[in-house]
Design an enzyme around this catalytic site. Structure first.
Site: not given
Length: 817
Positions: A1, A19, A113
């Site tokens: 991701m 990120k 997750d």
């Protein structure tokens, strides 16, 4: 991701991780809005085992997250390189993963997750959970994450909760201890098929010397039904070999969280069959013993009560009709009450061992029924008060009070005359009617000068002296008064009779003065301390808001249920509505006071005596089937029965020593009016026990903080609580015996507080408070027998249910076959 870069924060001079998210996120307003909401949630999580999320930024149209930089490698790479960790090291890492995950769940954040690739081991060997980018508020429905590590409900698109993370945690632990994935599949369909058909290979089949407790907790995490998984990540920690998260938190100078306390393992969970049988035996035998002793020491068993309230009310209505106060009255009320005038007179004038045989006749009256009639609705002063013999006061013309003894004979009568005198001629009343309804022969009495002044106006006063037919040794006076030929006052009096209008009730004993003063300071003082500390604990994030809210909510609904079942209702709808909202206000006030006190005092109990909260926190979390909860309830019920036995034995000890028995112990006569009154009292005493138990626990912990030793704190608590217990508990004619009995009761209570815990304390007080003024009797054939059984039955039933839960049977019954 997305891609992650190391960067330097030039202002703070420290490295950060950036990120960058996929480009499709940059052009999707809905996903950007969701992302900002998730980051706001993730920023609340601050823990040494969590990689901190700082902010959302944008650079040249690209969205990125700024996060704490972690110098290390993720578990996925590490496991591929080394295969698996040694058991001790894997346990250590597992605890750190659980601690970080618990910190997120405490803030209402679900990771969604959790997998080895999102768990890093930094340069110091410490776990850091990363990538809360998919995290959302607990309770949302969002199908996101990595399929191989998803819980069944997450795969199906159902509600995602912290227990969904517990499932993922189980898969991570499986891989950590075995070096292999629990499930392998080339696509989602293959993963689901393997999960449903092939199952998961037991870890001990891969690592033969693996501790069985590790395999057990992994499979508990992997239960398909979320409700059957561990309640929290801390529960997983506690189940690992050698796990003691509370000790670890205390050693680190931290206050264990409520979830950590609930998850803590106790030395003994389910009770053995032998212990369970012994507990059942004690509860049953102690209840039987209490009934047997109560038959000798309770006032209800010393005085005759041949007729039930319904028969006495019917007789009182008949008397009111005969005296001319029935037809014009549209409203009425009735109730049982106790007059202690004759009892206290016997105590003051008779020292023989069998002196209480004098109570064996209905007159002089001890147990009486009052009956009120009124042309207006009877609305008592004070929204929290019930209609009583003198509330509302007799102020309206046509109001009448009829008091009958246990046989239904007239004992006292007051009626309010007309406000305007229509005829100045004195019309003599027919006094024989009064004598007839009182069961007396007028010819057997001699006229004398009246001495008692009626509380209502009268134009004629008369009096007689004579003897009661059932007690010819006693001389009584019959006082009466009338107005316009109609009786307005009647009473049978003797040397024992004391008027409620007397200005001074007499001097109080030194014990009553001392206990009254101290009890008025101790409990309110604890509440005040709690209120002062609540704001500080909330500001520092120490307060258990969830537990406080649940406890306060329970108290509120218990109070409302008690009010609905009580006798505090009136016949006027508008006034009943006012009383309903008044009851809500009173319930909210009591609940709010408990909420503030709980927030102020509970963190200190959790910090200095966390083990005492294990059963309580598990119950608040919904774990009523937990054996530890059942154990605490059983111990509490057993202790409450012991406390009540000590109370009843107060009146037996003097007889064993050859001394006269003290004044018979009082009971609450209002519960004899109807079954729902008994249920209302049981509920009311329960909420009082909850509040008192919490304050008692907080006071003990305060002494423990000050005195450092549990034994010294227990002694200080006994000295502190004894005045509270003694205040109004005993009749007061044997002060030294009262003190000794009170100390025994308080010692049992403090022992439960100090060495068992809060839930057991509340259970003990609930049993004690419910039985303390209950009309217990062994005369089960009488009309009052079933009422006493309601109280005893409630405690025995609670104890037996507690034994069932404590044995582990309730927990086993919920497991799949």
């Amino acid at each position: 991701m997305g891609e992650v870069y190391r960067a330097d924060d030039l202002r703070l001079g420290q490295p950060v991780a950036l990120k960058f998210l996929p480009e499709d996120v940059d052009h999707d307003p809905a996903r950007l809005t969701q992302l900002h909401a998730e980051v706001r949630m993730a920023r609340q999580v601050s823990h040494p085992n969590v990689c901190r999320v700082y902010d959302v930024g944008e650079f040249e149209g690209h969205t990125f997250l700024s996060m704490e930089y972690v110098d290390g490698e993720d578990l996925a790479i590490l496991l591929r390189r080394i295969g698996r960790f040694p058991q001790d090291r894997a346990i250590e890492l597992s605890r750190q993963i659980c601690a970080g995950l618990s910190a997120a769940h405490d803030r209402g954040v679900v990771h969604r997750d959790l997998k080895p690739a999102n768990i890093m081991v930094d340069a110091n060997g410490r776990i850091r959970i990363t990538d809360f980018g998919l995290a959302g508020a607990a309770g949302e429905i969002l199908r996101a994450g990595t399929p191989a590590y998803m819980a069944p409900e997450q795969l199906s698109g159902a509600e995602v909760t912290p227990r969904s993370d517990i499932y993922s945690l189980g898969l991570v632990l499986y891989e950590l201890f075995t070096g292999q994935r629990a499930l392998e599949g080339r696509n989602l369909a293959e993963l689901i098929a393997k999960r449903e058909q092939a199952g998961i290979t037991p870890p001990t089949a891969i690592v033969q010397d693996l501790d069985a407790a590790i395999e057990n907790i992994i499979f508990r995490c992997l239960e398909p039904d979320p409700a059957r998984r561990p309640r929290s990540a801390l529960a997983v920690t506690a189940a690992l070999p050698g796990g003691d998260p509370i000790a670890a938190a205390l050693a680190a100078g931290e206050t264990p969280s409520p979830e950590m306390v609930a998850a803590a393992a106790s030395s003994t969970e389910a009770l053995s069959r032998t212990t369970t049988a012994a507990a059942i035996a004690w509860i049953v035998l102690a209840s039987i013993a209490l009934l047997a002793i109560s038959q000798r020491v309770l006032l209800i068993n010393r005085v005759p009560l041949p007729k039930p309230p319904a028969a006495l009310i019917d007789r009182a209505q008949e008397i009111a009709q005969k005296l001319g106060y029935g037809d014009q009255s549209m409203y009425s009320a009735a109730g049982l009450t106790t007059s202690l005038d004759w009892v206290q007179y016997i105590a003051a004038t008779n020292t023989s061992r069998d002196r209480w045989k004098a109570l064996a006749t209905p007159r002089p009256a001890t147990e009486v029924l009052w009956y009120r009639t009124s042309p207006r609705p009877l609305i008592p002063y004070g929204d929290e008060n019930r209609v009583e013999a003198v509330n509302p006061p007799l102020t309206t013309s046509g109001m009448a009070l009829i008091v009958v003894d246990a046989n239904g004979r007239l004992s006292e009568m007051i009626a309010v005359p007309e406000p305007i005198q229509s005829d100045r001629r004195i019309v003599h009343a027919n006094w024989s009617t009064l004598f007839d309804t009182a069961g007396l022969s007028m010819d057997a009495f001699t006229p004398v000068t009246p001495r008692w002044v009626p509380s209502v106006y009268a134009d004629e006063r008369v009096a007689w002296e004579g003897h009661l037919p059932e007690r010819p040794d006693l001389t009584v006076r019959v006082e009466a008064a009338g107005y316009s030929g109609k009786p307005v006052f009647f009473g049978i009096t003797g040397p024992w009779t004391r008027s409620a209008r007397t200005a001074s009730p007499g001097p109080r004993s030194w014990l009553e003065r001392t206990t009254g003063l101290l009890s008025s300071l101790i409990m309110p003082g604890l509440m005040l301390c709690g209120a002062l500390l609540a704001r500080r604990n909330l500001r520092l994030g120490r307060g258990d808001r969830r537990g406080a809210f649940r406890a306060a909510t329970a108290v509120f609904f218990i109070l409302m249920a008690a009010w609905l079942l009580s006798d505090r209702h009136v016949s006027v709808f508008s006034e009943e509505v006012n009383r309903f909202f008044g009851a809500i206000g009173q319930g909210l006030f009591n609940a709010g006071l408990l909420w503030v006190t709980y927030l102020g005092l509970e963190p200190y109990v959790r910090r200095f005596s966390p083990s005492s909260l294990i059963g309580w926190t598990r119950l608040l979390a919904g774990g009523w089937r937990d054996p530890h909860v059942g154990r605490d309830v059983v111990i509490g019920i057993a202790a409450g029965l012991a406390m009540t036995l000590a109370y009843a034995l107060h009146n037996v000890v003097p007889l064993l020593a050859g001394r006269p028995q003290p004044i018979p112990l009082a009971y609450d006569p209002t519960v004899l009016m109807a079954l729902h009154h008994s249920l209302a009292r049981i509920l009311d005493r329960t909420q009082v026990a909850i509040t008192s138990g919490m304050l008692g626990m907080a006071g003990y912990v305060a002494f423990r903080i000050l005195l450092k030793q549990s034994s010294a704190a227990a002694l200080a608590a006994i000295a502190c609580y004894a005045p509270v217990v003694l205040n109004g508990m005993f009749p007061g004619d044997t002060p030294m015996l009262d003190v000794a009995s009170g100390i025994v009761i308080v010692t049992i209570f403090v022992a439960v507080v100090a060495w068992i815990g809060l839930l057991a304390t509340i259970a003990a007080l609930t049993a004690h408070f419910i039985l303390l003024r209950a009309p217990l009797t062994t005369d089960f054939s009488s009309w009052r027998g079933p009422t006493g059984l309601v109280f005893v039955g409630a405690i025995v039933a609670a104890g037996l249910v507690g034994c069932y839960v404590a044995s582990g049977s309730a927990q086993r019954a919920t497991r799949p076959i």
